[in-house]
Write an enzyme that holds these catalytic residues in place. Structure first.
Site, mmCIF file in Angstrom:
data_model
loop_
_atom_site.group_PDB
_atom_site.id
_atom_site.type_symbol
_atom_site.label_atom_id
_atom_site.label_comp_id
_atom_site.label_asym_id
_atom_site.label_seq_id
_atom_site.Cartn_x
_atom_site.Cartn_y
_atom_site.Cartn_z
ATOM 1 N N GLY A 165 0.842 -1.188 0.000
ATOM 2 C CA GLY A 165 0.000 0.000 0.000
ATOM 3 C C GLY A 165 0.871 1.228 0.000
ATOM 4 O O GLY A 165 2.062 1.155 0.322
ATOM 5 N N ASP A 196 -14.496 -9.139 -24.155
ATOM 6 C CA ASP A 196 -15.223 -9.220 -22.884
ATOM 7 C C ASP A 196 -16.726 -9.331 -23.107
ATOM 8 O O ASP A 196 -17.392 -10.211 -22.566
ATOM 9 C CB ASP A 196 -14.951 -7.986 -22.018
ATOM 10 C CG ASP A 196 -13.480 -7.691 -21.899
ATOM 11 O OD1 ASP A 196 -12.693 -8.627 -22.140
ATOM 12 O OD2 ASP A 196 -13.113 -6.552 -21.588
ATOM 13 N N LYS A 245 -8.338 -10.442 -17.891
ATOM 14 C CA LYS A 245 -8.468 -10.538 -19.350
ATOM 15 C C LYS A 245 -8.102 -11.924 -19.897
ATOM 16 O O LYS A 245 -8.835 -12.490 -20.702
ATOM 17 C CB LYS A 245 -7.549 -9.496 -19.980
ATOM 18 C CG LYS A 245 -7.826 -9.252 -21.415
ATOM 19 C CD LYS A 245 -8.869 -8.192 -21.491
ATOM 20 C CE LYS A 245 -9.314 -7.916 -22.887
ATOM 21 N NZ LYS A 245 -10.341 -6.846 -22.853
ATOM 22 N N HIS A 257 8.092 -7.794 -3.811
ATOM 23 C CA HIS A 257 6.801 -8.065 -4.471
ATOM 24 C C HIS A 257 6.878 -9.380 -5.245
ATOM 25 O O HIS A 257 7.384 -9.391 -6.376
ATOM 26 C CB HIS A 257 6.447 -6.913 -5.411
ATOM 27 C CG HIS A 257 6.042 -5.678 -4.672
ATOM 28 N ND1 HIS A 257 4.775 -5.470 -4.197
ATOM 29 C CD2 HIS A 257 6.771 -4.611 -4.280
ATOM 30 C CE1 HIS A 257 4.712 -4.325 -3.560
ATOM 31 N NE2 HIS A 257 5.919 -3.778 -3.584
ATOM 32 N N CYS A 309 5.006 -6.521 1.478
ATOM 33 C CA CYS A 309 5.402 -5.114 1.587
ATOM 34 C C CYS A 309 4.695 -4.471 2.787
ATOM 35 O O CYS A 309 4.979 -4.833 3.921
ATOM 36 C CB CYS A 309 5.126 -4.415 0.259
ATOM 37 S SG CYS A 309 5.886 -2.811 0.110
ATOM 38 N N TYR A 310 3.745 -3.562 2.542
ATOM 39 C CA TYR A 310 3.001 -2.965 3.664
ATOM 40 C C TYR A 310 2.419 -4.067 4.550
ATOM 41 O O TYR A 310 2.417 -3.970 5.774
ATOM 42 C CB TYR A 310 1.879 -2.079 3.114
ATOM 43 C CG TYR A 310 1.089 -1.312 4.171
ATOM 44 C CD1 TYR A 310 1.418 -0.004 4.503
ATOM 45 C CD2 TYR A 310 0.002 -1.907 4.829
ATOM 46 C CE1 TYR A 310 0.692 0.695 5.464
ATOM 47 C CE2 TYR A 310 -0.724 -1.219 5.789
ATOM 48 C CZ TYR A 310 -0.372 0.082 6.098
ATOM 49 O OH TYR A 310 -1.098 0.770 7.049
ATOM 50 N N GLU A 340 4.565 -10.841 -6.706
ATOM 51 C CA GLU A 340 3.575 -10.872 -7.788
ATOM 52 C C GLU A 340 4.098 -10.292 -9.093
ATOM 53 O O GLU A 340 3.504 -10.508 -10.140
ATOM 54 C CB GLU A 340 2.297 -10.141 -7.349
ATOM 55 C CG GLU A 340 2.408 -8.628 -7.184
ATOM 56 C CD GLU A 340 2.971 -8.184 -5.826
ATOM 57 O OE1 GLU A 340 3.623 -9.004 -5.154
ATOM 58 O OE2 GLU A 340 2.789 -7.010 -5.458
HETATM 59 P P1 XMP Z 1 -4.674 1.909 -19.111
HETATM 60 O O1 XMP Z 1 -4.747 3.048 -20.081
HETATM 61 O O2 XMP Z 1 -5.603 2.064 -17.950
HETATM 62 O O3 XMP Z 1 -5.178 0.640 -19.928
HETATM 63 O O4 XMP Z 1 -3.265 1.592 -18.692
HETATM 64 C C1 XMP Z 1 -5.059 -0.686 -19.521
HETATM 65 C C2 XMP Z 1 -5.806 -1.542 -20.520
HETATM 66 O O5 XMP Z 1 -7.208 -1.278 -20.411
HETATM 67 C C3 XMP Z 1 -7.708 -0.758 -21.638
HETATM 68 N N1 XMP Z 1 -8.642 0.300 -21.252
HETATM 69 C C4 XMP Z 1 -9.966 0.110 -21.079
HETATM 70 N N2 XMP Z 1 -10.725 -0.994 -21.213
HETATM 71 N N3 XMP Z 1 -12.653 0.251 -20.622
HETATM 72 C C5 XMP Z 1 -12.071 -0.910 -20.988
HETATM 73 O O6 XMP Z 1 -12.775 -1.903 -21.108
HETATM 74 C C6 XMP Z 1 -11.953 1.410 -20.482
HETATM 75 O O7 XMP Z 1 -12.476 2.454 -20.143
HETATM 76 C C7 XMP Z 1 -10.542 1.317 -20.708
HETATM 77 N N4 XMP Z 1 -9.528 2.237 -20.650
HETATM 78 C C8 XMP Z 1 -8.381 1.572 -20.979
HETATM 79 C C9 XMP Z 1 -6.505 -0.264 -22.411
HETATM 80 O O8 XMP Z 1 -6.730 -0.281 -23.811
HETATM 81 C C10 XMP Z 1 -5.449 -1.252 -21.965
HETATM 82 O O9 XMP Z 1 -5.537 -2.458 -22.674
#
Ligand code: XMP
Length: 525
Positions: free
Chosen positions: A67, A239, A381, A181, A94-95, A183
């Site tokens: 944290g 998804d 994912k 960490h 960690c924390y 993970e």
């Molecule tokens: P970021 O920009 O947060 O993105 O580092 C991480 C992963 O998530 C996707 N991404 C989204 N996916 N709704 C989604 O379902 C969203 O609002 C959203 N914003 C970012 C991004 O393309 C990357 O794979």
């Protein structure tokens, strides 16, 4: 949530569950993922979840995350004291380790300097936690405070080269702490430490499988929905495809999928999505053309959070309107994933720092008349892809690269207009076509173009230009939670750059994003 036998005496009604108590670490979701990779089911709860909530999950083990705060601060975040006397095996990270040291009588000091990045671990005491690990290895550390003496009855298991206690444990009570960490991929013995804790110390069998998730989820949806009617929000991504297919498997034609064409999609995407769902997956699909509505919402909006929230609300509003066109619709399916839930930090955790309002959890209006069905809410994912494979979805859908809910609106920096969307769409198609034609092995995890509002001077032919900068982003990642920039071959970068400048009007310069996540995020907004 999944009913599965865990092969132990006694009838458990749920799979052996690891409860992860979250102190707001950016890596909490990665911990959950690593636990699941060891075929053990895990759930994240806020750090201050009362013991009654934790006990409901019949935890087979508890993990305390890292944290951002200090355990020595007067208002330091804590846990229900029952956790450390429950007899359930505990691993503090960690924390989490510092908290164990503090609460059980160890000695901590506030460090003058924070230790970040790679450190060398040295195993100094024999323990089941590090069984099979090499004596010296590299580990990822990020912490401020230091445990100088573990609590009585704890042994020091590992130290860093600078002498810091890096791992400690009380084998009899089965309480362990690691300052590093385990993970993150950079910690060489990370997977082994997690597997040792789960399988050897907590004695949890590796029995959690995606098939059991599918069967249990289908049964749950059937029970919850009954004869009700359901609409599903299709985005075209893996998804929503997997969520829709799961629901369709449970309740068949009671499901109608609504595909909202936001106008924020990539080249040809809308037609391809509808064709795939109608012809390949044989789902009921209604297409709603809503480009104008989304553009109207985005007029004059520059702030990324405002964009995300407006798009999220408009989406929900459209579903609501569409749902009214069908009699007796009660439920709305969404493909919300675990990282969306956690990273947005909207639900129950006070500890984390909000990064982005991910589209799927952008906040439902109070008037929302539909109940949500989110069958993927506890999955990452790659687990969703695995479910897709179990369901028999075609590779074109299962392997599709992630695309954010707010679409190209977060790849057009500054105001989103129809014309600027055209520019990013054309540039994005070139990036995508060229990277795919290059057949790289391994292929980057995600790649796209970003239109910046930055203008710069160029020269084309004999004339001066003053036009926009397009950025190319290509990353390697396992799950989008952490990422590195993909080392694209220079020849490929050259083709992309030349084609964009020559073929996309309004662009005279191309930059390649060489930032990892963290500190950047994948999307620019
Ligand atoms: P970021 O920009 O947060 O993105 O580092 C991480 C992963 O998530 C996707 N991404 C989204 N996916 N709704 C989604 O379902 C969203 O609002 C959203 N914003 C970012 C991004 O393309 C990357 O794979």
């Amino acid at each position: 949530m999944v009913t599965a036998s865990i092969g132990e005496a006694g009838a458990r009604t749920r799979p052996a569950t690891v409860v992860i108590l979250d102190f707001g670490a950016q890596y909490s979701q990665l911990i959950a993922r690593r636990v699941r990779e060891a075929n053990v089911y895990s759930e994240i709860l806020p750090h201050d979840a009362p013991w009654s909530e934790i006990a409901k999950r019949e935890p087979a083990a508890i993990v305390l995350t890292g944290g951002p705060e200090s355990t020595l601060a007067p208002d330091a975040l804590g846990i229900d004291p029952q956790v450390l006397v429950s007899g359930v095996p505990v691993l503090g990270i960690c924390y989490g380790m510092q908290l164990i040291a503090r609460d059980l009588g160890g000695e901590l000091v506030r460090s003058q300097h924070r230790e970040f990045g790679a450190a060398t671990l040295e195993i100094v005491g024999k323990s089941p936690l590090t069984e099979g690990a090499p004596e010296r290895s590299r580990a990822w550390m990020s912490h401020g405070d230091t445990v100088v003496a573990p609590p009585p009855s704890f042994q020091t298991i590992a130290r860093t080269a600078s002498g810091v206690v890096a791992a400690m444990g009380d084998e009899r009570r089965r309480i362990f702490g690691v300052q590093f960490h385990p993970e993150v991929a950079h910690t060489e013995i990370g997977k082994r430490v997690i597997a040792n804790f789960l399988h050897e110390i907590a004695r949890i069998p590796a029995s959690w499988q995606m098939e059991s998730f599918v069967d249990a989820t289908v049964a749950q949806i059937r029970e919850r929905v009954g004869a009700g009617r359901v609409i599903c929000a299709l985005s075209g991504g893996v998804d929503s495809a997997v969520a829709a297919t799961l629901v369709a498997r449970a309740i068949g034609s009671q499901l109608t999928c609504i595909f909202v064409d936001t106008g924020l999609l990539r080249a040809n995407e809308g037609d391809a999505v509808v064709a795939a769902f109608r012809d390949v997956l044989h789902l009921n699909v209604v297409r709603v053309d809503a480009q104008k509505r989304f553009l109207a919402q985005l007029t004059g909006v520059i702030d990324p959070e405002v964009k995300r929230i407006r798009i999220g609300h408009e989406f929900i509003a459209i579903f609501e309107e569409e749902s009214r066109k069908f009699d007796g619709v009660q439920f709305l399916v969404q493909g919300t994933l675990y990282p969306d839930v956690i990273e947005s930090k909207t639900p129950d955790s006070k500890a984390g720092h909000k990064i982005k309002s991910h589209h799927n959890v952008g906040g439902l209006p109070a008037t929302m008349a539909l109940e949500l069905v989110e069958p993927l809410r506890s999955l990452f994912k790659d687990e969703v892809r695995e479910v897709g494979r179990v369901l028999g979805l075609p590779p074109a859908i299962v392997e599709r690269q992630p695309f954010p809910g707010p679409g190209l609106a977060v790849r057009v920096l500054g105001e989103v207009t129809a014309q600027r969307l055209e520019v990013v769409r054309a540039a994005d198609k070139i990036v995508t076509d060229e990277i795919e034609a290059a057949a790289l092995d391994p292929k980057p995890w995600q790649y796209f173009a970003v239109l910046t509002p930055l203008q710069s001077v160029g020269v084309m032919g004999d004339g001066r230009t003053y036009a926009n900068l397009v950025a190319v982003r290509a990353i390697t990642s396992e799950d989008g939670m952490t990422a590195d920039w993909a080392r694209l071959p220079h020849g490929l970068l050259e083709r992309i750059s030349t084609r964009i400048v020559n073929e996309v009007a309004g662009v005279n310069r191309v930059a390649f994003d060489i930032t990892s996540k963290p500190p950047a995020t994948v999307e620019w907004e």
